[in-house]
Write an enzyme that holds these catalytic residues in place. Structure first.
Site, PDB file in Angstrom:
ATOM      1  N   ASP B   9       0.856  -1.188   0.000  1.00  0.00           N
ATOM      2  CA  ASP B   9       0.000   0.000   0.000  1.00  0.00           C
ATOM      3  C   ASP B   9       0.890   1.234   0.000  1.00  0.00           C
ATOM      4  O   ASP B   9       2.070   1.159   0.335  1.00  0.00           O
ATOM      5  CB  ASP B   9      -0.916   0.003   1.231  1.00  0.00           C
ATOM      6  CG  ASP B   9      -1.860   1.208   1.239  1.00  0.00           C
ATOM      7  OD1 ASP B   9      -2.441   1.512   0.167  1.00  0.00           O
ATOM      8  OD2 ASP B   9      -1.996   1.877   2.280  1.00  0.00           O
ATOM      9  N   SER B  10       0.294   2.346  -0.356  1.00  0.00           N
ATOM     10  CA  SER B  10       1.020   3.616  -0.304  1.00  0.00           C
ATOM     11  C   SER B  10       1.374   3.986   1.132  1.00  0.00           C
ATOM     12  O   SER B  10       2.263   4.809   1.356  1.00  0.00           O
ATOM     13  CB  SER B  10       0.175   4.732  -0.929  1.00  0.00           C
ATOM     14  OG  SER B  10      -1.007   4.902  -0.173  1.00  0.00           O
ATOM     15  N   CYS B  72      -4.161  -1.268  -2.351  1.00  0.00           N
ATOM     16  CA  CYS B  72      -4.201   0.180  -2.576  1.00  0.00           C
ATOM     17  C   CYS B  72      -4.993   0.396  -3.855  1.00  0.00           C
ATOM     18  O   CYS B  72      -4.645  -0.153  -4.902  1.00  0.00           O
ATOM     19  CB  CYS B  72      -2.766   0.691  -2.731  1.00  0.00           C
ATOM     20  SG  CYS B  72      -2.646   2.411  -3.279  1.00  0.00           S
ATOM     21  N   GLU B 151      -3.188   9.138   7.737  1.00  0.00           N
ATOM     22  CA  GLU B 151      -1.755   8.925   7.967  1.00  0.00           C
ATOM     23  C   GLU B 151      -1.271   9.732   9.185  1.00  0.00           C
ATOM     24  O   GLU B 151      -0.273   9.398   9.795  1.00  0.00           O
ATOM     25  CB  GLU B 151      -0.938   9.285   6.710  1.00  0.00           C
ATOM     26  CG  GLU B 151      -1.133   8.306   5.541  1.00  0.00           C
ATOM     27  CD  GLU B 151      -0.305   7.007   5.646  1.00  0.00           C
ATOM     28  OE1 GLU B 151       0.807   7.043   6.207  1.00  0.00           O
ATOM     29  OE2 GLU B 151      -0.786   5.956   5.163  1.00  0.00           O
ATOM     30  N   CYS B 183     -10.792   3.402  -1.276  1.00  0.00           N
ATOM     31  CA  CYS B 183      -9.411   3.651  -0.855  1.00  0.00           C
ATOM     32  C   CYS B 183      -9.265   2.898   0.455  1.00  0.00           C
ATOM     33  O   CYS B 183     -10.128   3.021   1.332  1.00  0.00           O
ATOM     34  CB  CYS B 183      -9.161   5.145  -0.651  1.00  0.00           C
ATOM     35  SG  CYS B 183      -7.581   5.499   0.167  1.00  0.00           S
ATOM     36  N   HIS B 185      -7.500   3.353   2.911  1.00  0.00           N
ATOM     37  CA  HIS B 185      -7.388   4.196   4.098  1.00  0.00           C
ATOM     38  C   HIS B 185      -8.761   4.558   4.687  1.00  0.00           C
ATOM     39  O   HIS B 185      -8.877   4.833   5.878  1.00  0.00           O
ATOM     40  CB  HIS B 185      -6.672   5.519   3.765  1.00  0.00           C
ATOM     41  CG  HIS B 185      -5.182   5.413   3.635  1.00  0.00           C
ATOM     42  ND1 HIS B 185      -4.583   4.879   2.521  1.00  0.00           N
ATOM     43  CD2 HIS B 185      -4.173   5.774   4.472  1.00  0.00           C
ATOM     44  CE1 HIS B 185      -3.252   4.927   2.681  1.00  0.00           C
ATOM     45  NE2 HIS B 185      -2.983   5.463   3.857  1.00  0.00           N
TER      46      HIS B 185
END
Lengths: 278, 278
Positions: B9-10, B72, B151, B183, B185
């Site tokens: 993932d990013s 991701c 994040e 996404c 996240h």
């Protein structure tokens, strides 16, 4: 991508899987073959089951299928691995999806498996379930009279009620919370089975679960028929037995216009011989 | 079969997919890499996203993974096909599972898709959903501030509430009954998103749906770790950013002892160069 999905079964049981395919994947073309002339497979030897199943695989391969569903638990138990190894398209059996669902839905870990003699003798459900979760308590039961009941359209007759009730006595008082219908014919007896086992038992329809796998593998292999593909959706049914009898059961079970053709066993043998020659 | 499943993932978003893997596949070993140093991917060019993602793929391949999950959405949108074509193990992205679930759960056919700029600009969700069902009405919305919120661990602060509420104004009064968290996240903001959109909207967690695909492909490819395999289940996490920060978020989100190591971008570049040579 408009190549059909192939389904095979010893008889009409695989139609319970087709029904779910028509619901979840209405766009996809379907070719079905049922070996009604040699049904039931359950009591047959491993060699016979493998030979007959492979003849149907070869028949479906001549119809340019893109994915093969072995919509028969007995045939899956005996020859899924062999067929996966020899054909180039994706091949899906009905045992892993049923086992995965049973392991997912059980709360007390006590699972029953109903199947033909061939399926139960193979031990494939027990092996597959234990591979997923070795703490499961599994009770297997072969139900040889169920397939002949279904093939003769006795879903709810007094005889059917009696046969089902007697067969399932062995599962009473085992505290099972989940029972796998480990034969694609058995969903046609679902109401009777549920009534006999009681409403606290969750019945798993292995065929229904299988279509989730089909959907995912169509996506994964980029071979799903797209919704803007306006080519006609074909559904063709073949049987080695009586097309009239097959159609009667299929009309009962499926929506839409059903077209059934006969394919003889000697035609199947010729196709197999030609395939072998290469 | 005890080789690990690789996740990339990013940043930390893919941990929402790992959480579901730990629930559904507790036996399986996991290797995770998050490119926190270069997160977010959403606003980056296609070339950068592809280059960075492929570096992480190469890193995971050196760890002998048996299956790769591109956890991701942005990376899936940009380079799933390219990665599937170049690696020999099964590769799964998060967009098809999310699209399949949205098409399954919607009743009125009005679907919203939330994602990064990169994901939304790629049009992959709209394309994939339309391929399944061309009658769907789809509203896409890029939410660039969401990933930085997650994040920096702002899941429920007054700032997060304000940012989420403002971003989702564009989806009000569209009559959507299903919204895809496109996404990985975003599930960390799930409560806020649900509160803002109201309880009549079904939220689809693309990562959660992805693990069903992983489970089926492990079975289909005969590479699931068996329950009687007593070799230890390993879970290793790598980040290009701060291991301490990564561990803080992972501890918040996942059960068990979390071990995080740093891998530098120049290490990733060296691995990529060696792979190309080799």
């Amino acid at each position: 991508m408009n190549r059909p999905i192939g389904f095979l079964d010893s008889g009409v049981g695989g139609l319970t899987v087709v029904k779910e395919a028509m619901r979840q994947l209405p766009n996809e073309s379907i070719i079905y073959i049922g070996d009604n002339a040699r049904c039931p497979y359950g009591p047959r030897s491993v060699e016979e089951i493998s030979k007959f199943t492979n003849q149907m695989v070869d028949f479906l391969l001549t119809k340019d299928i893109k994915l093969l569903v072995i919509a028969c638990n007995t045939a899956t138990a005996v020859c899924l691995d062999e067929i996966k190894a020899r054909v180039e398209i994706p091949v899906i059996g009905v045992i892993q999806p049923g086992a995965r669902a049973a392991n997912k839905y059980t709360e007390n870990g006590k699972i029953g498996v109903l199947g033909t003699e061939g399926t139960i003798k193979s031990g494939m459900y027990v092996k597959t379930l234990r591979q997923k979760n070795k703490t499961l308590k599994i009770t297997s039961l072969a139900c040889p009279p169920f397939v002949p009941l279904v093939e003769s359209q006795q879903y709810n007759t007094p005889l059917a009620k009696k046969v089902v009730a007697e067969a399932l006595v062995a599962l009473k008082n085992k505290g099972l919370d989940t029972v796998v219908l480990g034969c694609t014919h058995y969903p046609l007896l679902r109401d009777l089975i549920q009534k006999t086992l009681g409403n606290t038992v969750t019945l798993i329809d292995s065929g229904q679960e299988t279509i989730s796998d089909v959907s995912i593998l169509l996506d994964y292999n980029d071979i799903a028929k797209l919704s803007d593909d306006d080519s006609p959706t074909r559904r063709n049914y073949y049987t080695t037995g009586s097309p009239e009898l097959f159609k009667e059961i299929a009309d009962d079970w499926l929506e839409g216009d059903i077209h059934v053709e006969r394919v003889t066993i000697s035609e199947l043998e010729t196709i197999q011989a030609n395939m072998k020659r290469g």
